[in-house]
Structure formats: structure tokens, C-alpha cells
Design an enzyme around this catalytic site. Structure first.
Site, short mmCIF file in Angstrom:
data_model
loop_
_atom_site.label_atom_id
_atom_site.label_comp_id
_atom_site.label_asym_id
_atom_site.label_seq_id
_atom_site.Cartn_x
_atom_site.Cartn_y
_atom_site.Cartn_z
N LYS A 146 -11.06 -1.76 6.52
CA LYS A 146 -9.87 -1.47 7.32
C LYS A 146 -10.35 -0.97 8.68
O LYS A 146 -11.31 -0.19 8.74
CB LYS A 146 -9.06 -0.40 6.58
CG LYS A 146 -8.01 0.34 7.39
CD LYS A 146 -7.12 1.11 6.44
CE LYS A 146 -6.43 2.27 7.13
NZ LYS A 146 -5.22 2.72 6.43
N ARG B 149 0.47 10.44 0.18
CA ARG B 149 0.78 11.51 1.14
C ARG B 149 2.03 12.27 0.75
O ARG B 149 2.46 13.14 1.50
CB ARG B 149 1.00 10.92 2.53
CG ARG B 149 -0.21 10.25 3.11
CD ARG B 149 0.06 9.82 4.54
NE ARG B 149 -0.79 8.70 4.86
CZ ARG B 149 -0.62 7.93 5.93
NH1 ARG B 149 0.36 8.18 6.77
NH2 ARG B 149 -1.44 6.92 6.16
N GLU C 226 0.86 -1.19 0.00
CA GLU C 226 0.00 0.00 0.00
C GLU C 226 0.89 1.24 0.00
O GLU C 226 1.63 1.47 0.95
CB GLU C 226 -0.91 0.01 1.24
CG GLU C 226 -1.76 1.28 1.31
CD GLU C 226 -2.50 1.42 2.64
OE1 GLU C 226 -2.77 0.39 3.30
OE2 GLU C 226 -2.82 2.57 3.01
C1 3PG Z 1 -0.84 4.79 8.40
O1 3PG Z 1 -1.88 5.33 8.16
O2 3PG Z 1 0.24 5.40 8.37
C2 3PG Z 1 -0.90 3.35 8.63
O3 3PG Z 1 -1.99 3.07 9.41
C3 3PG Z 1 0.35 2.78 9.17
O4 3PG Z 1 0.39 3.00 10.50
P1 3PG Z 1 1.70 2.69 11.32
O5 3PG Z 1 2.79 3.58 10.74
O6 3PG Z 1 1.32 3.05 12.72
O7 3PG Z 1 2.02 1.23 11.14
#
Ligand code: 3PG
Length: 211
Positions: free
Chosen positions: A132, A49, A45
Site C-alpha cells: 500500500k 479504528r 477494508e
Molecule cells: C484511511 O486510512 O482512512 C484511508 O487511507 C482512506 O483514506 P481517505 O479517507 O482519504 O480515502
């Protein structure tokens, strides 16, 4: 169409962990994807961002065996960008009605995010059976998903947010969890220093969590 349950199930069942990637350096895209795939985590994924996220999706998509999706998809424009980038699935932190409307116009499946039973029920009414759970740890973690299992028995979750190797083990024991998402497999210092061997090792440990 509403969520294609078979399509999203077959993607999310490929590995117990989906790496959630926040990356802007395009030169790191291929070696990072190669390390994750080599370590047994083919489903990636890439969050929208960073300015170069769409280029990173395209680069990672060239890696043999990689199944690349877009993440942090929040609106119709990002759904269109995701389709154009060639990604194979989409993930959103939420399940906003206009986002779900727009997702009905494309064939690649969307995994929308929810945090409460009401949100899960609303998404279920729209035809979503894979969701999710976000932000998983902040929303109460595995005990909350365990409590969802009986009343929401027709919904399967991918918890994401604040999960590490130990927490992943607990989530993956739940009957309503198909996989977990997380970034712990890719420490920033390892990406920055180009230590992809370390990332491959972490991916291998994560891929062995179920199997
Ligand atoms: C995110 O949105 O960055 C993901 O949920 C990953 O989360 P994490 O960096 O806490 O694993």
C-alpha cells in the site's frame, strides 16, 4: 509465510477500488456491504479504528460476494483478532518489522504500507511484492508512484489516502497500480441517513473506472 503474492493479487484485482471503511454502527454493516458489492466493489477494508470493527467484519463477511479484510492493522494482537474475525486479508498503514514477523505466522495475506523507496525496498527484502502507498496524496500522489515504476519495477501498489474519483483515474493508469483505496464512495451523511442507494451508485461509478 511471507506475503502470498498470488493470493493478494487475486483479491486486489477483483475491482479497481477498495472501499476503506470506518464504521462503528453494526446495524449499518450489512446494508453497506450489500450496496458496495451490488455496485461492483466486492473487496472491502474494514479499519480496526472503532470498538465494533471486528463485529462489522463478521457481519460484512456474511454478505454474498463480499471479500472482507481488516485495515489499520498495527500489531500482533490485531493480526490474531483479524484471523479470528474470519477476514480474508489485512492492510496496515506501515511495515513495521514486528508486524511483518507476526504476519509470517498466519496464512491470510497482509498488504503493508510504505511511503518511500527505502521502505518499499525493506518490505521487498522481506518478500512483499504488493504494497500500500500511504498516505498517497500527502506523500506526493501519482507522480511519486510513477517515479517508483522503473527503479522498483517488481513492486505493485495500492495507493490510499486522500484519493477521490478523479485522482483514482490518474493512479489507475499507472503500470504499477493494481487498485486504489478510498472512502469517497461512502460519504458519512449517506451512511448516517441510510442512503445506501447513493452509495451503490457511487460504487458503480468507481467500479467502472477500469473495465
Ligand atoms: C484511511 O486510512 O482512512 C484511508 O487511507 C482512506 O483514506 P481517505 O479517507 O482519504 O480515502
Amino acid at each position: 509465510m511471507p506475503q502470498d503474492a498470488n493470493a493478494i493479487r487475486s483479491i486486489l484485482s477483483l475491482a479497481p477500488v477498495v472501499p476503506v471503511i470506518v464504521l462503528d454502527d453494526v446495524s449499518k454493516a450489512r446494508p453497506l456491504a450489500e450496496a458496495l458489492v451490488a455496485g461492483g466493489l466486492p473487496v472491502l477494508e474494514v479499519t480496526l479504528r472503532t470498538p465494533n470493527a471486528l463485529k462489522i467484519i463478521e457481519e460484512m463477511g456474511k454478505v454474498t460476494g463480499a471479500i472482507v479484510g481488516s485495515g489499520t492493522v498495527r500489531n500482533e494482537a490485531q493480526i490474531k483478532q483479524s484471523v479470528d474475525s474470519g477476514c480474508q486479508f489485512m492492510v496496515s498503514p506501515g511495515a513495521a518489522p514486528r508486524l511483518l514477523d507476526a504476519a509470517e505466522d498466519v496464512t491470510i495475506p497482509l498488504l503493508p504500507g510504505i511511503g518511500t523507496p527505502t521502505e518499499a525496498m525493506a518490505a521487498s527484502e522481506r518478500g512483499y511484492s504488493f504494497l500500500k502507498f500511504f498516505p498517497a496524496e500527502a506523500m506526493g500522489g501519482a507522480p511519486v508512484l510513477k517515479a517508483f515504476a522503473s527503479p522498483l519495477s517488481d513492486i505493485t501498489f495500492c495507493p490510499t489516502g486522500g484519493i477521490d474519483m478523479e485522482k483514482a483515474k490518474t493512479y489507475l493508469k499507472l503500470p504499477n497500480v493494481i487498485c486504489v483505496g478510498g472512502s469517497w464512495i461512502m460519504p458519512n451523511d449517506a451512511i448516517e441517513s441510510g442512503d445506501f442507494a447513493r452509495i451503490e451508485t457511487l460504487a458503480r461509478e468507481a467500479s467502472a473506472l477500469r473495465g
